[in-house]
Design a protein around this motif. Structure first.
Motif, PDB file in Angstrom:
ATOM      1  N   GLY A   1     -31.292 -13.330 137.158  1.00  0.00           N
ATOM      2  CA  GLY A   1     -32.266 -13.570 138.216  1.00  0.00           C
ATOM      3  C   GLY A   1     -33.299 -12.463 138.279  1.00  0.00           C
ATOM      4  N   ALA A   2     -34.288 -12.645 139.141  1.00  0.00           N
ATOM      5  CA  ALA A   2     -35.390 -11.679 139.248  1.00  0.00           C
ATOM      6  C   ALA A   2     -34.969 -10.451 140.034  1.00  0.00           C
ATOM      7  CB  ALA A   2     -36.596 -12.335 139.911  1.00  0.00           C
ATOM      8  N   GLY A   3     -35.553  -9.330 139.647  1.00  0.00           N
ATOM      9  CA  GLY A   3     -35.296  -8.068 140.340  1.00  0.00           C
ATOM     10  C   GLY A   3     -36.339  -7.055 139.948  1.00  0.00           C
ATOM     11  N   PRO A   4     -36.311  -5.878 140.555  1.00  0.00           N
ATOM     12  CA  PRO A   4     -37.288  -4.845 140.210  1.00  0.00           C
ATOM     13  C   PRO A   4     -37.031  -4.300 138.809  1.00  0.00           C
ATOM     14  CG  PRO A   4     -35.629  -3.964 141.695  1.00  0.00           C
ATOM     15  CD  PRO A   4     -35.374  -5.433 141.607  1.00  0.00           C
TER      16      PRO A   4
ATOM     17  N   CYS B   1     -30.821  -7.619 141.695  1.00  0.00           N
ATOM     18  CA  CYS B   1     -31.342  -8.942 141.340  1.00  0.00           C
ATOM     19  C   CYS B   1     -30.833  -9.978 142.340  1.00  0.00           C
ATOM     20  CB  CYS B   1     -30.902  -9.344 139.944  1.00  0.00           C
ATOM     21  SG  CYS B   1     -31.541  -8.264 138.644  1.00  0.00           S
ATOM     22  N   SER B   2     -31.579 -11.056 142.456  1.00  0.00           N
ATOM     23  CA  SER B   2     -31.169 -12.148 143.328  1.00  0.00           C
ATOM     24  C   SER B   2     -31.475 -13.470 142.656  1.00  0.00           C
ATOM     25  CB  SER B   2     -31.901 -12.061 144.674  1.00  0.00           C
ATOM     26  OG  SER B   2     -33.306 -12.184 144.467  1.00  0.00           O
ATOM     27  N   ASP B   3     -30.857 -14.522 143.139  1.00  0.00           N
ATOM     28  CA  ASP B   3     -31.191 -15.869 142.706  1.00  0.00           C
ATOM     29  C   ASP B   3     -31.019 -16.082 141.204  1.00  0.00           C
ATOM     30  OD1 ASP B   3     -31.980 -18.472 143.029  1.00  0.00           O
ATOM     31  OD2 ASP B   3     -34.110 -18.034 142.819  1.00  0.00           O
ATOM     32  N   PRO B   4     -29.787 -16.053 140.703  1.00  0.00           N
ATOM     33  CA  PRO B   4     -29.555 -16.368 139.287  1.00  0.00           C
ATOM     34  C   PRO B   4     -30.136 -17.737 138.945  1.00  0.00           C
ATOM     35  CG  PRO B   4     -27.555 -15.527 140.304  1.00  0.00           C
ATOM     36  CD  PRO B   4     -28.532 -15.749 141.412  1.00  0.00           C
TER      37      PRO B   4
ATOM     38  N   ASP C   1     -37.350 -11.679 135.723  1.00  0.00           N
ATOM     39  CA  ASP C   1     -35.952 -12.081 135.544  1.00  0.00           C
ATOM     40  C   ASP C   1     -35.294 -11.151 134.533  1.00  0.00           C
ATOM     41  OD1 ASP C   1     -33.553 -13.540 134.549  1.00  0.00           O
ATOM     42  OD2 ASP C   1     -34.305 -15.117 135.857  1.00  0.00           O
ATOM     43  N   HIS C   2     -34.132 -10.628 134.884  1.00  0.00           N
ATOM     44  CA  HIS C   2     -33.438  -9.694 134.001  1.00  0.00           C
ATOM     45  C   HIS C   2     -32.904 -10.360 132.730  1.00  0.00           C
ATOM     46  CE1 HIS C   2     -32.735  -5.838 136.523  1.00  0.00           C
ATOM     47  NE2 HIS C   2     -33.899  -6.396 136.830  1.00  0.00           N
ATOM     48  N   GLY C   3     -32.860 -11.678 132.737  1.00  0.00           N
ATOM     49  CA  GLY C   3     -32.530 -12.363 131.497  1.00  0.00           C
ATOM     50  C   GLY C   3     -33.605 -12.137 130.451  1.00  0.00           C
TER      51      GLY C   3
ATOM     52  N   ILE D   1     -18.266 -12.453 124.636  1.00  0.00           N
ATOM     53  CA  ILE D   1     -19.281 -12.742 125.648  1.00  0.00           C
ATOM     54  C   ILE D   1     -20.470 -13.380 124.948  1.00  0.00           C
ATOM     55  CG2 ILE D   1     -20.837 -11.771 127.373  1.00  0.00           C
ATOM     56  CD1 ILE D   1     -18.855  -9.419 127.638  1.00  0.00           C
ATOM     57  N   LYS D   2     -20.781 -14.609 125.317  1.00  0.00           N
ATOM     58  CA  LYS D   2     -21.933 -15.286 124.712  1.00  0.00           C
ATOM     59  C   LYS D   2     -23.157 -14.947 125.556  1.00  0.00           C
ATOM     60  CE  LYS D   2     -22.933 -19.747 122.494  1.00  0.00           C
ATOM     61  NZ  LYS D   2     -22.897 -19.272 121.109  1.00  0.00           N
ATOM     62  N   SER D   3     -23.695 -13.770 125.302  1.00  0.00           N
ATOM     63  CA  SER D   3     -24.770 -13.253 126.145  1.00  0.00           C
ATOM     64  C   SER D   3     -26.132 -13.625 125.595  1.00  0.00           C
ATOM     65  CB  SER D   3     -24.656 -11.726 126.263  1.00  0.00           C
ATOM     66  OG  SER D   3     -25.217 -11.098 125.128  1.00  0.00           O
ATOM     67  N   LEU D   4     -27.165 -13.436 126.419  1.00  0.00           N
ATOM     68  CA  LEU D   4     -28.529 -13.716 126.005  1.00  0.00           C
ATOM     69  C   LEU D   4     -29.045 -12.679 125.017  1.00  0.00           C
ATOM     70  CD1 LEU D   4     -30.230 -14.803 129.362  1.00  0.00           C
ATOM     71  CD2 LEU D   4     -29.189 -16.236 127.594  1.00  0.00           C
ATOM     72  N   ASN D   5     -28.353 -11.552 124.881  1.00  0.00           N
ATOM     73  CA  ASN D   5     -28.783 -10.521 123.950  1.00  0.00           C
ATOM     74  C   ASN D   5     -28.192 -10.812 122.574  1.00  0.00           C
ATOM     75  OD1 ASN D   5     -29.325  -8.207 122.465  1.00  0.00           O
ATOM     76  ND2 ASN D   5     -29.181  -6.883 124.250  1.00  0.00           N
ATOM     77  N   TYR D   6     -28.983 -11.474 121.730  1.00  0.00           N
ATOM     78  CA  TYR D   6     -28.542 -11.859 120.384  1.00  0.00           C
ATOM     79  C   TYR D   6     -29.247 -11.047 119.307  1.00  0.00           C
ATOM     80  CZ  TYR D   6     -25.211 -15.689 119.921  1.00  0.00           C
ATOM     81  OH  TYR D   6     -24.062 -16.442 119.837  1.00  0.00           O
ATOM     82  N   LEU D   7     -29.778  -9.873 119.674  1.00  0.00           N
ATOM     83  CA  LEU D   7     -30.533  -9.095 118.710  1.00  0.00           C
ATOM     84  C   LEU D   7     -29.676  -8.664 117.526  1.00  0.00           C
ATOM     85  CD1 LEU D   7     -33.314  -7.973 118.112  1.00  0.00           C
ATOM     86  CD2 LEU D   7     -32.712  -5.909 119.387  1.00  0.00           C
ATOM     87  N   ASN D   8     -28.401  -8.374 117.778  1.00  0.00           N
ATOM     88  CA  ASN D   8     -27.480  -8.034 116.693  1.00  0.00           C
ATOM     89  C   ASN D   8     -27.451  -9.134 115.629  1.00  0.00           C
ATOM     90  OD1 ASN D   8     -23.934  -8.024 116.288  1.00  0.00           O
ATOM     91  ND2 ASN D   8     -25.325  -6.551 115.371  1.00  0.00           N
ATOM     92  N   ASN D   9     -27.322 -10.376 116.088  1.00  0.00           N
ATOM     93  CA  ASN D   9     -27.282 -11.514 115.170  1.00  0.00           C
ATOM     94  C   ASN D   9     -28.643 -11.739 114.506  1.00  0.00           C
ATOM     95  OD1 ASN D   9     -25.461 -11.820 117.591  1.00  0.00           O
ATOM     96  ND2 ASN D   9     -24.535 -13.337 116.252  1.00  0.00           N
ATOM     97  N   ILE D  10     -29.709 -11.543 115.280  1.00  0.00           N
ATOM     98  CA  ILE D  10     -31.049 -11.764 114.741  1.00  0.00           C
ATOM     99  C   ILE D  10     -31.359 -10.791 113.611  1.00  0.00           C
ATOM    100  CG2 ILE D  10     -33.517 -11.587 115.304  1.00  0.00           C
ATOM    101  CD1 ILE D  10     -32.771 -12.730 118.087  1.00  0.00           C
ATOM    102  N   MET D  11     -30.947  -9.527 113.761  1.00  0.00           N
ATOM    103  CA  MET D  11     -31.188  -8.552 112.701  1.00  0.00           C
ATOM    104  C   MET D  11     -30.482  -8.960 111.406  1.00  0.00           C
ATOM    105  SD  MET D  11     -33.279  -6.461 114.032  1.00  0.00           S
ATOM    106  CE  MET D  11     -33.293  -5.181 112.781  1.00  0.00           C
ATOM    107  N   ALA D  12     -29.255  -9.472 111.539  1.00  0.00           N
ATOM    108  CA  ALA D  12     -28.539  -9.950 110.354  1.00  0.00           C
ATOM    109  C   ALA D  12     -29.198 -11.208 109.797  1.00  0.00           C
ATOM    110  CB  ALA D  12     -27.081 -10.214 110.702  1.00  0.00           C
TER     111      ALA D  12
END
Length: 286
Positions: free
Chosen positions: A96-99, A107-110, A23-25, A150-161
């Motif tokens: 969803g999953a993809g190569p 990707c397909s199937d969110p 899953d690309h998430g 955008i409330k995205s799954l990528n929160y690394l910016n916040n995590i570093m802080a």
């Protein structure tokens, strides 16, 4: 209690709630989410949260495979399924999953995931005595690179802080934007009180437009408190009479120190307490 996790219209025990490792998430943080509070068995401002979820999804060209009306019903059903009167919802939509590879269109199937559980973000003592903050050297992402709206799954910016804050002995850290202005904390919006005026950074300062933030602004205006959405600097925090943070998980929580400087008299102030009481009344009205 064994919580039931919703995935694409079905419920699973925690141990069996799974998504593909492709899953690309998971692989790229490619997805969006919302965090929502449950009060008296109802989700606070559910429609507003879902409208923001849809906006985040549209911004990253992710199609949510059900209607907003159906997802509202599914969220409510998940709350009932878990027998929660008070708690927290984490609603996730992945690509969803993809190569392997970045191409999202392969990707397909969110995956739509709803997690309902209890939450205690901060100890109760922090609500009565106030938080200590530190300014992080990690700034908010440049809005021209990735919009903070955008409330995205990528929160690394916040995590570093967040790591910086924890290493400094503080649960929360203030993040600046690319112009050196105050943006928000790692997981909460920020408010200041000076001479009875309530101020908070504007949307274009590089912040997420918080649902609790907007509710507090409404409560302040209804209470006759002057409100301003204006650019702020660390200096404004240093000389403020009061400071507090807002968020779905945090609710309204006072901050009494930043960068080893006492804010105001070092205690939660009267405006903070008034708005905290008003917010707690608001969420229980329903």
């Amino acid at each position: 209690m064994n919580r039931k996790i919703y995935i694409n219209g079905q419920y699973f025990d925690r141990e069996n709630a799974k998504v593909s490792v492709f899953d690309h998430g998971l692989l790229y943080g490619d997805g969006v989410f919302e965090g929502m509070r449950i009060y008296s068995g109802k989700v606070f401002r559910l429609l507003e949260h879902l409208e923001r979820l849809w906006e985040s999804a549209r911004a990253i060209a992710l199609t949510i495979p059900i209607t907003i009306e159906q997802l509202m019903k599914d969220v409510d059903a998940t709350v009932k399924e878990n027998g929660l009167e008070d708690g927290y919802i984490r609603l996730i939509v992945t690509r969803g999953a993809g190569p392997l590879g970045l191409d999202p269109f392969r990707c397909s199937d969110p995956q739509i995931i709803i997690i309902a559980d209890t939450i205690s973000l901060y100890p109760e003592s922090h609500y009565t005595d106030g938080l200590k903050l530190v300014t992080a050297s990690t700034i908010r992402n440049h809005p021209a690179a990735l919009s903070p709206r955008i409330k995205s799954l990528n929160y690394l910016n916040n995590i570093m802080a967040k790591i910086e804050g924890l290493n400094a002995g503080c649960i929360e850290a203030v993040m600046l934007n690319h112009k050196g202005e105050v943006a928000e904390c790692t997981g909460d919006n920020l408010f200041l009180v000076k001479n009875g005026v309530l101020s908070t950074p504007p949307i274009d300062a590089g912040i997420l437009e918080g649902i609790t933030r907007n509710a507090v602004l409404e409560l302040a205006e209804n209470a006759g408190i002057e409100t301003r959405q204006i650019p702020l600097t660390r200096h404004d925090i240093y000389i403020a009479d009061e400071c507090f943070l807002t968020g779905s998980a945090a609710e309204v929580i006072p901050a009494v120190e930043i960068d080893n400087r006492v804010i105001g008299d070092g205690k939660p102030g009267p405006v903070t307490q008034k708005l905290n009481e008003a917010f707690r009344k608001l969420v229980r009205q329903r």
